[in-house]
Scaffold this motif. Structure first.
Motif, short mmCIF file in Angstrom:
data_model
loop_
_atom_site.label_atom_id
_atom_site.label_comp_id
_atom_site.label_asym_id
_atom_site.label_seq_id
_atom_site.Cartn_x
_atom_site.Cartn_y
_atom_site.Cartn_z
N PHE A 160 0.82 -1.22 0.00
CA PHE A 160 0.00 0.00 0.00
C PHE A 160 0.86 1.27 0.00
O PHE A 160 0.33 2.38 0.08
CB PHE A 160 -0.92 0.02 1.23
N GLY A 161 2.17 1.07 -0.03
CA GLY A 161 3.04 2.24 -0.03
C GLY A 161 3.13 2.94 1.30
O GLY A 161 3.51 4.12 1.37
N LEU A 162 2.77 2.25 2.38
CA LEU A 162 2.78 2.86 3.71
C LEU A 162 4.09 2.62 4.45
O LEU A 162 4.36 3.26 5.47
CB LEU A 162 1.63 2.29 4.56
N VAL A 163 4.86 1.68 3.95
CA VAL A 163 6.10 1.32 4.62
C VAL A 163 7.27 1.65 3.70
O VAL A 163 7.28 1.25 2.53
CB VAL A 163 6.12 -0.18 4.99
N ASP A 164 8.21 2.35 4.24
CA ASP A 164 9.43 2.63 3.50
C ASP A 164 10.20 1.32 3.30
O ASP A 164 10.33 0.54 4.24
CB ASP A 164 10.28 3.64 4.28
N PRO A 165 10.72 1.05 2.09
CA PRO A 165 11.49 -0.18 1.87
C PRO A 165 12.66 -0.34 2.84
O PRO A 165 13.02 -1.46 3.22
CB PRO A 165 11.99 -0.02 0.43
N GLY A 166 13.19 0.79 3.29
CA GLY A 166 14.27 0.71 4.28
C GLY A 166 13.79 0.12 5.59
O GLY A 166 14.51 -0.65 6.24
N TYR A 167 12.56 0.47 5.97
CA TYR A 167 12.00 -0.11 7.20
C TYR A 167 11.77 -1.61 7.03
O TYR A 167 12.04 -2.39 7.95
CB TYR A 167 10.67 0.56 7.55
N GLY A 168 11.26 -2.03 5.85
CA GLY A 168 11.05 -3.44 5.61
C GLY A 168 12.34 -4.23 5.71
O GLY A 168 12.39 -5.31 6.29
N LEU A 169 13.42 -3.66 5.14
CA LEU A 169 14.72 -4.33 5.23
C LEU A 169 15.21 -4.37 6.66
O LEU A 169 15.75 -5.39 7.12
CB LEU A 169 15.72 -3.58 4.34
N LEU A 170 15.02 -3.26 7.38
CA LEU A 170 15.45 -3.21 8.78
C LEU A 170 14.69 -4.23 9.62
O LEU A 170 15.26 -4.89 10.50
CB LEU A 170 15.22 -1.80 9.34
N PHE A 171 13.39 -4.40 9.34
CA PHE A 171 12.59 -5.39 10.06
C PHE A 171 13.14 -6.80 9.84
O PHE A 171 13.26 -7.59 10.79
CB PHE A 171 11.13 -5.32 9.61
N LEU A 172 13.48 -7.13 8.60
CA LEU A 172 14.04 -8.45 8.31
C LEU A 172 15.39 -8.64 9.00
O LEU A 172 15.68 -9.72 9.54
CB LEU A 172 14.20 -8.62 6.79
N LEU A 173 16.21 -7.60 8.99
CA LEU A 173 17.52 -7.70 9.63
C LEU A 173 17.40 -7.91 11.13
O LEU A 173 18.09 -8.74 11.72
CB LEU A 173 18.34 -6.43 9.34
N VAL A 174 16.48 -7.15 11.75
CA VAL A 174 16.33 -7.23 13.21
C VAL A 174 15.70 -8.55 13.64
O VAL A 174 16.13 -9.17 14.61
CB VAL A 174 15.49 -6.03 13.71
N SER A 175 14.68 -8.99 12.91
CA SER A 175 13.92 -10.17 13.36
C SER A 175 14.57 -11.48 12.92
O SER A 175 14.48 -12.48 13.64
CB SER A 175 12.49 -10.11 12.84
N TYR A 176 15.25 -11.48 11.76
CA TYR A 176 15.78 -12.74 11.25
C TYR A 176 17.30 -12.78 11.18
O TYR A 176 17.93 -13.74 11.65
CB TYR A 176 15.19 -13.04 9.87
N ALA A 177 17.93 -11.74 10.62
CA ALA A 177 19.39 -11.76 10.54
C ALA A 177 20.02 -11.70 11.94
O ALA A 177 20.99 -12.41 12.22
CB ALA A 177 19.88 -10.57 9.70
N TYR A 178 19.46 -10.89 12.82
CA TYR A 178 19.96 -10.82 14.20
C TYR A 178 19.74 -12.16 14.90
O TYR A 178 20.61 -12.66 15.62
CB TYR A 178 19.25 -9.69 14.94
N GLY A 179 18.58 -12.78 14.67
CA GLY A 179 18.31 -14.09 15.25
C GLY A 179 19.28 -15.14 14.75
O GLY A 179 19.74 -16.01 15.51
N PHE A 180 19.63 -15.09 13.46
CA PHE A 180 20.61 -16.00 12.89
C PHE A 180 21.98 -15.79 13.54
O PHE A 180 22.69 -16.75 13.86
CB PHE A 180 20.69 -15.79 11.38
#
Length: 485
Positions: free
Chosen positions: A385-405
Protein backbone atom coordinates in the motif's frame (compact mmCIF):
# COMPACT_ATOMS: atom_id res chain seq x y z
CA UNK A 1 -10.11 1.28 -0.06
CA UNK A 2 -9.49 4.62 1.65
CA UNK A 3 -10.74 3.21 4.96
CA UNK A 4 -8.38 0.21 4.72
CA UNK A 5 -5.55 2.56 3.82
CA UNK A 6 -6.28 4.78 6.82
CA UNK A 7 -6.55 1.80 9.20
CA UNK A 8 -3.23 0.37 8.02
CA UNK A 9 -1.62 3.79 8.22
CA UNK A 10 -2.75 4.17 11.84
CA UNK A 11 -1.58 0.67 12.76
CA UNK A 12 1.87 1.33 11.33
CA UNK A 13 2.14 4.70 13.01
CA UNK A 14 1.47 3.00 16.35
CA UNK A 15 3.36 -0.27 15.92
CA UNK A 16 6.33 0.36 13.64
CA UNK A 17 8.87 1.48 16.24
CA UNK A 18 7.62 -0.75 19.13
CA UNK A 19 7.78 -3.82 16.88
CA UNK A 20 11.38 -3.14 15.90
CA UNK A 21 12.26 -2.47 19.54
CA UNK A 22 10.62 -5.75 20.56
CA UNK A 23 12.68 -7.90 18.20
CA UNK A 24 15.87 -6.07 19.15
CA UNK A 25 15.06 -6.69 22.82
CA UNK A 26 14.27 -10.39 22.42
CA UNK A 27 17.41 -11.20 20.42
CA UNK A 28 19.59 -9.08 22.69
CA UNK A 29 18.16 -10.93 25.70
CA UNK A 30 19.10 -14.27 24.15
CA UNK A 31 22.56 -12.92 23.38
CA UNK A 32 22.94 -11.85 27.01
CA UNK A 33 21.99 -15.34 28.19
CA UNK A 34 24.57 -16.80 25.82
CA UNK A 35 27.19 -14.43 27.24
CA UNK A 36 26.35 -15.56 30.78
CA UNK A 37 26.56 -19.19 29.68
CA UNK A 38 29.92 -18.73 27.94
CA UNK A 39 31.36 -17.10 31.06
CA UNK A 40 30.17 -20.06 33.11
CA UNK A 41 31.58 -22.58 30.63
CA UNK A 42 35.00 -20.92 30.76
CA UNK A 43 35.08 -21.28 34.57
CA UNK A 44 33.74 -24.83 34.37
CA UNK A 45 36.41 -25.97 31.92
CA UNK A 46 39.19 -24.54 34.11
CA UNK A 47 37.84 -26.45 37.12
CA UNK A 48 36.89 -29.67 35.31
CA UNK A 49 39.98 -31.53 36.56
CA UNK A 50 39.01 -30.92 40.18
CA UNK A 51 35.34 -31.91 40.23
CA UNK A 52 35.84 -35.03 42.37
CA UNK A 53 33.70 -37.28 40.17
CA UNK A 54 36.01 -40.27 40.68
CA UNK A 55 35.60 -39.94 44.43
CA UNK A 56 31.83 -39.72 44.04
CA UNK A 57 31.77 -42.82 41.85
CA UNK A 58 33.64 -44.85 44.46
CA UNK A 59 32.22 -43.40 47.68
CA UNK A 60 29.56 -45.30 49.67
CA UNK A 61 28.36 -41.91 50.97
CA UNK A 62 27.27 -40.71 47.55
CA UNK A 63 23.48 -40.16 47.71
CA UNK A 64 21.40 -42.86 46.02
CA UNK A 65 19.31 -42.05 42.95
CA UNK A 66 15.96 -43.42 41.79
CA UNK A 67 15.58 -43.10 38.02
CA UNK A 68 11.92 -42.85 36.97
CA UNK A 69 11.07 -43.64 33.36
CA UNK A 70 7.44 -43.48 32.15
CA UNK A 71 6.79 -45.43 28.95
CA UNK A 72 3.85 -45.60 26.58
CA UNK A 73 4.15 -47.66 23.38
CA UNK A 74 7.95 -47.42 23.29
CA UNK A 75 8.78 -50.97 22.13
CA UNK A 76 11.27 -49.76 19.50
CA UNK A 77 13.49 -47.91 21.98
CA UNK A 78 12.62 -49.12 25.50
CA UNK A 79 15.27 -51.84 25.84
CA UNK A 80 18.10 -49.58 24.66
CA UNK A 81 16.89 -46.77 26.95
CA UNK A 82 16.63 -48.97 30.05
CA UNK A 83 19.97 -50.62 29.37
CA UNK A 84 21.65 -47.22 29.03
CA UNK A 85 20.32 -46.20 32.46
CA UNK A 86 21.17 -49.50 34.18
CA UNK A 87 24.76 -49.26 32.96
CA UNK A 88 25.32 -45.67 34.11
CA UNK A 89 28.49 -45.12 36.11
CA UNK A 90 27.04 -44.44 39.55
CA UNK A 91 27.53 -46.35 42.82
CA UNK A 92 23.87 -46.57 43.91
CA UNK A 93 20.96 -46.11 41.53
CA UNK A 94 17.73 -47.97 40.93
CA UNK A 95 15.67 -47.89 37.74
CA UNK A 96 11.86 -47.70 37.91
CA UNK A 97 10.03 -48.03 34.59
CA UNK A 98 6.32 -47.23 34.59
CA UNK A 99 4.45 -48.88 31.72
CA UNK A 100 1.52 -46.51 31.23
CA UNK A 101 -0.97 -48.98 29.74
CA UNK A 102 1.01 -49.54 26.53
CA UNK A 103 -0.87 -51.34 23.77
CA UNK A 104 2.28 -52.57 22.04
CA UNK A 105 5.04 -54.93 23.24
CA UNK A 106 6.76 -52.45 25.58
CA UNK A 107 6.09 -54.50 28.73
CA UNK A 108 6.86 -57.87 27.14
CA UNK A 109 10.14 -56.57 25.73
CA UNK A 110 11.24 -55.60 29.24
CA UNK A 111 10.13 -58.90 30.77
CA UNK A 112 11.92 -60.97 28.13
CA UNK A 113 15.12 -58.92 27.97
CA UNK A 114 15.72 -58.47 31.68
CA UNK A 115 14.17 -61.70 33.01
CA UNK A 116 11.56 -60.00 35.19
CA UNK A 117 9.33 -61.78 37.72
CA UNK A 118 6.20 -60.61 39.54
CA UNK A 119 6.57 -58.76 42.85
CA UNK A 120 3.55 -58.98 45.17
CA UNK A 121 4.93 -56.90 48.04
CA UNK A 122 2.90 -53.92 49.29
CA UNK A 123 4.38 -50.45 48.88
CA UNK A 124 3.58 -47.19 50.71
CA UNK A 125 1.08 -44.72 49.25
CA UNK A 126 3.17 -41.53 49.25
CA UNK A 127 1.45 -39.52 46.52
CA UNK A 128 -1.96 -39.97 44.86
CA UNK A 129 -2.06 -42.00 41.64
CA UNK A 130 -5.11 -42.11 39.35
CA UNK A 131 -4.26 -45.06 37.13
CA UNK A 132 -4.72 -48.46 38.79
CA UNK A 133 -1.46 -50.32 39.28
CA UNK A 134 -2.02 -53.76 37.78
CA UNK A 135 1.26 -55.49 38.50
CA UNK A 136 4.83 -54.86 39.63
CA UNK A 137 7.79 -56.69 38.10
CA UNK A 138 11.37 -56.93 39.37
CA UNK A 139 14.60 -58.49 38.16
CA UNK A 140 14.93 -62.15 39.14
CA UNK A 141 17.85 -62.74 41.50
CA UNK A 142 18.58 -59.03 41.74
CA UNK A 143 20.85 -59.02 38.68
CA UNK A 144 19.51 -55.58 37.82
CA UNK A 145 18.15 -53.01 40.27
CA UNK A 146 15.12 -52.69 38.02
CA UNK A 147 11.43 -52.33 38.87
CA UNK A 148 8.71 -52.21 36.22
CA UNK A 149 5.26 -50.93 37.21
CA UNK A 150 2.44 -51.93 34.87
CA UNK A 151 -0.56 -49.61 35.27
CA UNK A 152 -3.64 -48.40 33.48
CA UNK A 153 -3.08 -45.52 31.10
CA UNK A 154 -3.38 -42.18 32.90
CA UNK A 155 -0.70 -39.96 31.40
CA UNK A 156 2.96 -39.17 31.91
CA UNK A 157 2.63 -37.12 35.11
CA UNK A 158 0.51 -39.71 36.86
CA UNK A 159 2.97 -42.40 35.78
CA UNK A 160 5.83 -40.46 37.33
CA UNK A 161 3.81 -40.18 40.54
CA UNK A 162 3.39 -43.95 40.47
CA UNK A 163 7.14 -44.32 40.13
CA UNK A 164 7.64 -41.85 42.99
CA UNK A 165 5.63 -44.15 45.24
CA UNK A 166 8.23 -46.88 44.73
CA UNK A 167 11.34 -44.66 44.82
CA UNK A 168 13.61 -45.45 47.76
CA UNK A 169 16.66 -43.24 47.13
CA UNK A 170 17.25 -39.66 48.33
CA UNK A 171 17.40 -38.20 44.82
CA UNK A 172 14.97 -38.76 41.97
CA UNK A 173 15.73 -38.43 38.26
CA UNK A 174 12.98 -38.22 35.66
CA UNK A 175 13.89 -39.35 32.14
CA UNK A 176 11.89 -40.12 29.01
CA UNK A 177 11.67 -43.65 27.64
CA UNK A 178 12.85 -42.44 24.25
CA UNK A 179 16.07 -41.10 25.79
CA UNK A 180 19.64 -42.35 26.12
CA UNK A 181 21.84 -41.08 28.95
CA UNK A 182 25.60 -40.48 28.77
CA UNK A 183 27.57 -42.84 31.08
CA UNK A 184 28.68 -40.15 33.58
CA UNK A 185 25.49 -38.10 33.45
CA UNK A 186 24.24 -39.03 36.94
CA UNK A 187 27.62 -38.19 38.48
CA UNK A 188 27.61 -34.78 36.83
CA UNK A 189 24.00 -33.78 37.39
CA UNK A 190 24.13 -34.88 41.05
CA UNK A 191 27.33 -32.89 41.74
CA UNK A 192 25.46 -29.75 42.94
CA UNK A 193 23.66 -31.93 45.51
CA UNK A 194 26.99 -33.28 46.78
CA UNK A 195 28.51 -29.78 46.90
CA UNK A 196 25.52 -28.15 48.61
CA UNK A 197 23.14 -30.84 49.91
CA UNK A 198 21.19 -28.48 52.15
CA UNK A 199 20.25 -25.89 49.55
CA UNK A 200 20.17 -27.68 46.18
CA UNK A 201 16.64 -28.91 45.49
CA UNK A 202 16.70 -29.56 41.74
CA UNK A 203 19.09 -29.77 38.82
CA UNK A 204 18.59 -30.13 35.09
CA UNK A 205 20.78 -31.45 32.31
CA UNK A 206 21.22 -30.93 28.59
CA UNK A 207 18.84 -32.69 26.21
CA UNK A 208 20.10 -33.22 22.67
CA UNK A 209 18.72 -34.88 19.55
CA UNK A 210 19.85 -38.47 19.00
CA UNK A 211 18.69 -38.44 15.38
CA UNK A 212 21.73 -39.07 13.17
CA UNK A 213 23.87 -40.43 16.03
CA UNK A 214 25.17 -44.02 16.16
CA UNK A 215 24.03 -46.09 19.14
CA UNK A 216 25.61 -49.26 20.57
CA UNK A 217 23.92 -51.11 23.45
CA UNK A 218 22.15 -48.02 24.73
CA UNK A 219 25.14 -45.67 24.30
CA UNK A 220 25.73 -42.89 21.80
CA UNK A 221 29.10 -43.91 20.32
CA UNK A 222 29.26 -41.47 17.42
CA UNK A 223 27.67 -38.02 17.39
CA UNK A 224 26.39 -36.96 13.99
CA UNK A 225 23.80 -34.76 12.37
CA UNK A 226 20.55 -36.26 11.05
CA UNK A 227 19.92 -36.40 7.32
CA UNK A 228 16.50 -34.77 7.50
CA UNK A 229 16.50 -30.97 7.46
CA UNK A 230 13.53 -30.97 9.88
CA UNK A 231 15.57 -32.86 12.48
CA UNK A 232 18.70 -30.77 11.81
CA UNK A 233 16.84 -27.59 12.68
CA UNK A 234 15.63 -29.14 15.93
CA UNK A 235 19.24 -30.01 16.83
CA UNK A 236 20.07 -26.31 16.63
CA UNK A 237 16.92 -25.39 18.57
CA UNK A 238 17.76 -27.78 21.41
CA UNK A 239 21.33 -26.53 21.59
CA UNK A 240 20.24 -22.91 21.83
CA UNK A 241 17.45 -23.51 24.33
CA UNK A 242 18.93 -26.14 26.63
CA UNK A 243 22.67 -25.68 26.67
CA UNK A 244 22.85 -21.90 26.50
CA UNK A 245 19.48 -20.42 27.43
CA UNK A 246 18.98 -22.47 30.58
CA UNK A 247 22.63 -22.19 31.59
CA UNK A 248 22.19 -18.42 31.48
CA UNK A 249 19.05 -18.53 33.61
CA UNK A 250 20.82 -20.77 36.09
CA UNK A 251 23.56 -18.15 36.49
CA UNK A 252 20.87 -15.62 37.38
CA UNK A 253 19.39 -18.05 39.94
CA UNK A 254 16.15 -17.82 37.98
CA UNK A 255 15.84 -21.20 36.28
CA UNK A 256 12.12 -21.98 36.04
CA UNK A 257 12.12 -24.85 33.56
CA UNK A 258 13.85 -28.22 33.88
CA UNK A 259 13.04 -30.57 31.04
CA UNK A 260 11.04 -33.64 31.95
CA UNK A 261 13.42 -35.56 29.69
CA UNK A 262 16.26 -35.18 32.22
CA UNK A 263 15.78 -33.57 35.62
CA UNK A 264 16.92 -34.46 39.15
CA UNK A 265 15.07 -33.54 42.35
CA UNK A 266 15.34 -34.15 46.07
CA UNK A 267 12.78 -36.81 46.87
CA UNK A 268 11.64 -35.13 50.09
CA UNK A 269 10.85 -31.93 48.17
CA UNK A 270 8.89 -33.85 45.53
CA UNK A 271 6.84 -35.50 48.25
CA UNK A 272 6.34 -32.19 50.05
CA UNK A 273 4.83 -30.57 46.94
CA UNK A 274 2.68 -33.66 46.31
CA UNK A 275 4.40 -34.98 43.18
CA UNK A 276 3.52 -33.81 39.70
CA UNK A 277 0.25 -32.19 38.67
CA UNK A 278 -1.50 -34.82 36.56
CA UNK A 279 -3.79 -32.16 35.05
CA UNK A 280 -0.99 -29.92 33.77
CA UNK A 281 0.10 -30.04 30.12
CA UNK A 282 3.45 -28.41 31.00
CA UNK A 283 4.05 -30.68 33.97
CA UNK A 284 7.84 -30.15 34.10
CA UNK A 285 7.50 -26.36 34.08
CA UNK A 286 4.64 -26.50 36.59
CA UNK A 287 6.62 -28.70 38.98
CA UNK A 288 9.61 -26.35 39.08
CA UNK A 289 7.32 -23.35 39.57
CA UNK A 290 5.60 -25.11 42.47
CA UNK A 291 9.00 -25.81 44.05
CA UNK A 292 10.01 -22.14 43.68
CA UNK A 293 6.76 -21.05 45.28
CA UNK A 294 7.12 -23.52 48.16
CA UNK A 295 10.69 -22.56 48.98
CA UNK A 296 10.06 -18.81 48.70
CA UNK A 297 6.93 -18.88 50.82
CA UNK A 298 8.60 -20.97 53.50
CA UNK A 299 11.65 -18.66 53.34
CA UNK A 300 14.12 -21.50 52.96
CA UNK A 301 17.41 -20.96 51.09
CA UNK A 302 17.53 -23.08 47.95
CA UNK A 303 19.00 -23.43 44.49
CA UNK A 304 17.66 -24.80 41.20
CA UNK A 305 20.68 -25.41 38.98
CA UNK A 306 21.32 -26.29 35.36
CA UNK A 307 24.37 -28.46 34.67
CA UNK A 308 25.61 -28.10 31.12
CA UNK A 309 27.66 -31.28 30.77
CA UNK A 310 25.23 -34.16 31.44
CA UNK A 311 23.57 -35.20 28.22
CA UNK A 312 20.31 -37.00 27.61
CA UNK A 313 19.77 -37.94 23.99
CA UNK A 314 16.18 -37.98 22.75
CA UNK A 315 14.56 -38.74 19.41
CA UNK A 316 13.03 -35.57 17.99
CA UNK A 317 9.99 -35.62 15.67
CA UNK A 318 10.82 -36.54 12.09
CA UNK A 319 7.46 -35.57 10.54
CA UNK A 320 5.68 -32.24 10.36
CA UNK A 321 2.50 -33.72 11.81
CA UNK A 322 4.17 -34.97 15.01
CA UNK A 323 6.25 -31.80 15.36
CA UNK A 324 3.14 -29.64 15.02
CA UNK A 325 1.37 -31.59 17.76
CA UNK A 326 4.42 -31.29 20.02
CA UNK A 327 4.73 -27.51 19.58
CA UNK A 328 1.02 -26.92 20.12
CA UNK A 329 1.25 -28.88 23.35
CA UNK A 330 4.38 -27.06 24.52
CA UNK A 331 2.91 -23.60 23.98
CA UNK A 332 -0.38 -24.57 25.53
CA UNK A 333 1.52 -25.80 28.58
CA UNK A 334 3.52 -22.57 28.69
CA UNK A 335 0.33 -20.48 28.74
CA UNK A 336 -1.41 -22.61 31.36
CA UNK A 337 1.56 -22.53 33.76
CA UNK A 338 2.19 -18.81 33.31
CA UNK A 339 -1.47 -18.09 33.94
CA UNK A 340 -1.60 -20.39 36.96
CA UNK A 341 1.40 -18.64 38.55
CA UNK A 342 0.58 -15.13 37.32
CA UNK A 343 0.56 -13.89 40.92
CA UNK A 344 4.32 -14.50 41.08
CA UNK A 345 5.03 -12.25 38.06
CA UNK A 346 6.62 -8.91 39.03
CA UNK A 347 6.30 -9.97 42.66
CA UNK A 348 9.54 -9.14 44.55
CA UNK A 349 8.72 -11.86 47.09
CA UNK A 350 9.89 -14.39 44.49
CA UNK A 351 13.21 -12.74 43.72
CA UNK A 352 14.72 -13.09 40.23
CA UNK A 353 12.11 -15.71 39.31
CA UNK A 354 9.25 -13.24 39.78
CA UNK A 355 11.02 -10.08 38.66
CA UNK A 356 13.07 -11.34 35.69
CA UNK A 357 12.32 -14.89 34.50
CA UNK A 358 8.52 -14.85 34.48
CA UNK A 359 8.23 -11.43 32.78
CA UNK A 360 10.70 -12.72 30.15
CA UNK A 361 8.60 -15.82 29.51
CA UNK A 362 5.44 -13.75 29.22
CA UNK A 363 6.96 -11.17 26.87
CA UNK A 364 9.45 -13.18 24.81
CA UNK A 365 8.22 -16.78 24.86
CA UNK A 366 4.43 -16.59 25.04
CA UNK A 367 3.77 -13.50 22.92
CA UNK A 368 6.66 -13.85 20.43
CA UNK A 369 4.85 -16.03 17.84
CA UNK A 370 1.88 -13.62 17.78
CA UNK A 371 4.02 -10.55 17.12
CA UNK A 372 6.18 -12.39 14.60
CA UNK A 373 3.16 -13.37 12.50
CA UNK A 374 1.64 -9.91 12.85
CA UNK A 375 4.87 -8.42 11.55
CA UNK A 376 5.03 -10.85 8.65
CA UNK A 377 1.50 -9.86 7.61
CA UNK A 378 1.66 -6.10 8.22
CA UNK A 379 5.05 -5.35 6.67
CA UNK A 380 4.22 -6.84 3.22
CA UNK A 381 0.79 -5.14 3.33
CA UNK A 382 2.43 -1.87 4.20
CA UNK A 383 4.88 -2.23 1.33
CA UNK A 384 2.02 -3.08 -1.06
CA UNK A 385 0.00 0.00 0.00
CA UNK A 386 3.04 2.24 -0.03
CA UNK A 387 2.78 2.86 3.71
CA UNK A 388 6.10 1.32 4.62
CA UNK A 389 9.43 2.63 3.50
CA UNK A 390 11.49 -0.18 1.87
CA UNK A 391 14.27 0.71 4.28
CA UNK A 392 12.00 -0.11 7.20
CA UNK A 393 11.05 -3.44 5.61
CA UNK A 394 14.72 -4.33 5.23
CA UNK A 395 15.45 -3.21 8.78
CA UNK A 396 12.59 -5.39 10.06
CA UNK A 397 14.04 -8.45 8.31
CA UNK A 398 17.52 -7.70 9.63
CA UNK A 399 16.33 -7.23 13.21
CA UNK A 400 13.92 -10.17 13.36
CA UNK A 401 15.78 -12.74 11.25
CA UNK A 402 19.39 -11.76 10.54
CA UNK A 403 19.96 -10.82 14.20
CA UNK A 404 18.31 -14.09 15.25
CA UNK A 405 20.61 -16.00 12.89
CA UNK A 406 23.61 -14.24 14.44
CA UNK A 407 22.43 -15.23 17.93
CA UNK A 408 22.17 -18.87 16.84
CA UNK A 409 25.67 -18.76 15.32
CA UNK A 410 26.98 -17.33 18.59
CA UNK A 411 25.38 -20.24 20.44
CA UNK A 412 27.00 -22.73 18.04
CA UNK A 413 30.42 -21.14 18.49
CA UNK A 414 30.17 -21.17 22.29
CA UNK A 415 28.98 -24.79 22.36
CA UNK A 416 31.65 -26.04 19.99
CA UNK A 417 34.44 -24.14 21.73
CA UNK A 418 33.32 -25.48 25.13
CA UNK A 419 32.38 -29.10 24.47
CA UNK A 420 33.37 -29.94 20.87
CA UNK A 421 30.66 -32.55 20.30
CA UNK A 422 31.02 -32.67 16.52
CA UNK A 423 34.27 -34.02 15.07
CA UNK A 424 33.37 -33.64 11.40
CA UNK A 425 33.36 -30.33 9.55
CA UNK A 426 30.33 -31.39 7.54
CA UNK A 427 28.31 -31.69 10.77
CA UNK A 428 29.23 -28.13 11.73
CA UNK A 429 28.29 -27.06 8.22
CA UNK A 430 24.94 -28.80 8.66
CA UNK A 431 24.38 -26.86 11.88
CA UNK A 432 25.02 -23.55 10.12
CA UNK A 433 22.75 -24.51 7.22
CA UNK A 434 20.03 -25.54 9.69
CA UNK A 435 20.37 -22.21 11.54
CA UNK A 436 19.81 -20.41 8.25
CA UNK A 437 17.00 -22.70 7.04
CA UNK A 438 15.22 -22.26 10.38
CA UNK A 439 14.21 -18.77 9.22
CA UNK A 440 12.91 -19.92 5.83
CA UNK A 441 9.51 -21.30 6.72
CA UNK A 442 10.23 -23.34 9.86
CA UNK A 443 9.97 -20.42 12.30
CA UNK A 444 6.78 -19.24 10.65
CA UNK A 445 5.18 -22.70 10.85
CA UNK A 446 6.13 -23.19 14.50
CA UNK A 447 4.71 -19.72 15.26
CA UNK A 448 1.39 -20.79 13.74
CA UNK A 449 1.38 -24.08 15.67
CA UNK A 450 2.21 -22.33 18.93
CA UNK A 451 -0.64 -19.88 18.45
CA UNK A 452 -2.97 -22.79 17.72
CA UNK A 453 -1.99 -24.36 21.05
CA UNK A 454 -2.55 -21.08 22.86
CA UNK A 455 -5.94 -20.58 21.20
CA UNK A 456 -6.97 -24.16 22.08
CA UNK A 457 -6.14 -23.43 25.71
CA UNK A 458 -8.14 -20.19 25.71
CA UNK A 459 -11.15 -22.03 24.28
CA UNK A 460 -10.79 -24.85 26.80
CA UNK A 461 -10.39 -27.54 24.13
CA UNK A 462 -9.38 -30.91 25.53
CA UNK A 463 -5.69 -31.63 25.00
CA UNK A 464 -4.86 -34.87 23.19
CA UNK A 465 -1.25 -36.03 23.47
CA UNK A 466 -1.43 -38.16 20.32
CA UNK A 467 1.18 -40.69 19.28
CA UNK A 468 4.85 -39.89 18.86
CA UNK A 469 5.95 -42.14 16.00
CA UNK A 470 9.40 -43.56 16.73
CA UNK A 471 11.92 -44.53 14.08
CA UNK A 472 14.13 -46.11 16.74
CA UNK A 473 17.83 -45.48 17.35
CA UNK A 474 20.47 -45.97 14.66
CA UNK A 475 22.17 -49.04 16.11
CA UNK A 476 25.81 -49.88 15.41
CA UNK A 477 26.10 -53.36 13.83
CA UNK A 478 27.22 -56.03 16.31
CA UNK A 479 30.45 -57.74 15.26
CA UNK A 480 30.44 -61.50 14.71
CA UNK A 481 32.46 -62.17 17.82
CA UNK A 482 30.46 -59.93 20.11
CA UNK A 483 28.48 -61.45 22.96
CA UNK A 484 25.30 -59.66 24.00
CA UNK A 485 23.96 -59.73 27.50
Amino acid sequence: MDVAHDVLSTIFAVMAIPMLAYFIAINTSYLALIALASRHFAKHIRRSSFTGERSMAASPLTPGISVLMPAYNEETVIVASVRSVIDLRYPDHEVIVVNDGSTDATLQALIDTFGLVRDDREHPVRVPVRGRIRQVWVSAGGEFDLTVIDKENSGRSDSLNAGLRFAERDLVVMVDADSLIDPDALLKVSKPFADDPENTVATGGVVRAVNGCLVNRGRVVDVGMPKQLLAKIQVVEYLRAFLLGRTGWSQLNALVLISGAFGMFRRDILLEVGGLDADSIGEDFELVMRIHRLMRRSKRPYRVTFVAEPVSWTEVPSTMRVLARQRRRWHRGLWEVLWKYRGMTFNPRYGAVGMVALPFYWAFELIAPLLELVGLILVPLGLAFGLVDPGYGLLFLLVSYAYGFFVTLAALVVEEASFHRYDRWRDLGSCIWAALAENLGYRQLTAIWRLQGWWAALRGTKQEWGVMTRAGFLEEPVSAGAVSR
